[in-house]
Design a protein around this motif. Structure first.
Motif, short mmCIF file in Angstrom:
data_model
loop_
_atom_site.label_atom_id
_atom_site.label_comp_id
_atom_site.label_asym_id
_atom_site.label_seq_id
_atom_site.Cartn_x
_atom_site.Cartn_y
_atom_site.Cartn_z
N THR A 93 6.08 -38.40 15.69
CA THR A 93 4.86 -38.55 15.61
C THR A 93 4.36 -36.71 15.29
O THR A 93 3.23 -36.56 14.63
CB THR A 93 4.12 -38.91 16.92
OG1 THR A 93 4.35 -40.23 17.07
CG2 THR A 93 2.48 -38.71 16.70
N GLN A 96 5.07 -35.57 11.65
CA GLN A 96 4.28 -36.23 11.00
C GLN A 96 3.03 -35.38 11.20
O GLN A 96 2.09 -34.85 9.95
CB GLN A 96 3.84 -37.62 11.15
CG GLN A 96 5.06 -38.46 10.98
CD GLN A 96 4.90 -39.88 11.34
OE1 GLN A 96 3.96 -40.31 12.22
NE2 GLN A 96 5.73 -40.80 11.09
N ARG A 97 2.45 -35.05 12.18
CA ARG A 97 1.10 -34.12 12.23
C ARG A 97 1.47 -32.90 11.67
O ARG A 97 0.52 -32.06 11.22
CB ARG A 97 0.91 -34.25 13.69
CG ARG A 97 0.24 -35.44 14.53
CD ARG A 97 0.07 -34.91 15.93
NE ARG A 97 -0.66 -36.07 16.61
CZ ARG A 97 -0.59 -36.15 18.03
NH1 ARG A 97 -0.51 -34.99 18.80
NH2 ARG A 97 -1.22 -37.30 18.37
N LYS A 104 11.79 -42.38 12.34
CA LYS A 104 12.55 -42.52 13.71
C LYS A 104 13.85 -43.58 13.63
O LYS A 104 13.92 -44.56 12.82
CB LYS A 104 11.55 -42.99 14.75
CG LYS A 104 10.80 -44.31 14.41
CD LYS A 104 9.77 -44.57 15.42
CE LYS A 104 9.21 -45.89 15.01
NZ LYS A 104 8.33 -46.02 13.71
#
Length: 220
Positions: A93, A96-97, A104
């Protein structure tokens, strides 16, 4: 017992009432014999006890520090795989940010590897110490990497207790007390991995993080 990483003979190193440990003088891996490996059920129960989430500031800060090093030493990386993400894929996560196309994988919680995908960087945090068969895992990781891709690994190096293998220091080390931790590394182990699978070490922080870049040149 042969080493689960390099297949060389190992020798007795240390033991406590719970289990024994073997040392490989070739790749410097410390490992637990097969008869003492935890079951899949025991592993899952232990992993679910971890408080790993985006709501844990310390956990997030740890990952952001590792991402900073990856940005510096793998500047061309655009795709990433969180290899061994656990039940809550916090690192994927965060990647991605940060603009990465991240996916994953976890052998228990997210066992479906992306088909026909290759990644610029495979990141494995607090996972290598859990490998029952680290050689097989390295083969799998190499299949997932681009030809010039990088492997970033976070795992505590046992040299934080003593510069050379020392049974007493090792048995006092908190990291070996986790029953799901079955393989223990030092930087020289990752140098051996690099020679065997065609990587070179481009960064380490001396205690728990190393980045290897693929070269394609093997030979131990």
């Amino acid at each position: 017992m042969d080493c689960p990483l390099c297949a060389a003979p190992t020798r007795r190193f240390a033991h406590n009432p719970q289990r024994k440990y073997r040392l490989c003088d070739t790749c410097h891996l410390i490992s637990v014999p097969p008869g003492s490996l935890p079951s899949r059920e025991e592993e899952e129960t232990r992993y679910r006890e971890h408080e790993n989430s985006l709501d844990n500031p310390g956990y997030v800060a740890m990952f952001m520090d590792k991402i900073r090093h990856i940005k510096e030493h793998c500047p061309r990386a655009r795709t990433a795989l969180d290899y061994g993400c656990g039940y809550e894929p916090v690192l994927a996560t965060l990647l991605q940010r940060e603009g990465y196309r991240a996916e994953k994988y976890d052998s228990i919680f997210f066992p479906d590897l992306p088909e026909d995908r290759r990644f610029d960087v495979v990141i494995s945090t607090e996972t290598f110490e859990h490998f029952h068969d680290p050689a097989r895992e390295m083969d799998r990781i190499c299949q997932l990497l681009e030809p010039e891709g990088s492997l970033a690994v976070m795992t505590r190096f046992y040299t934080e207790m003593s510069p050379e293998p020392n049974a007493s220091s090792f048995l006092n080390w908190y990291y070996q007390r986790d029953p799901t931790h079955v393989c223990f590394y030092r930087l020289e182990t990752f140098d051996w991995i690099g020679r065997a699978w065609g990587f070179r070490r481009v960064f380490d922080n001396g205690k728990d993080f190393v980045i290897l870049q693929r070269t394609g040149r093997t030979g131990v």
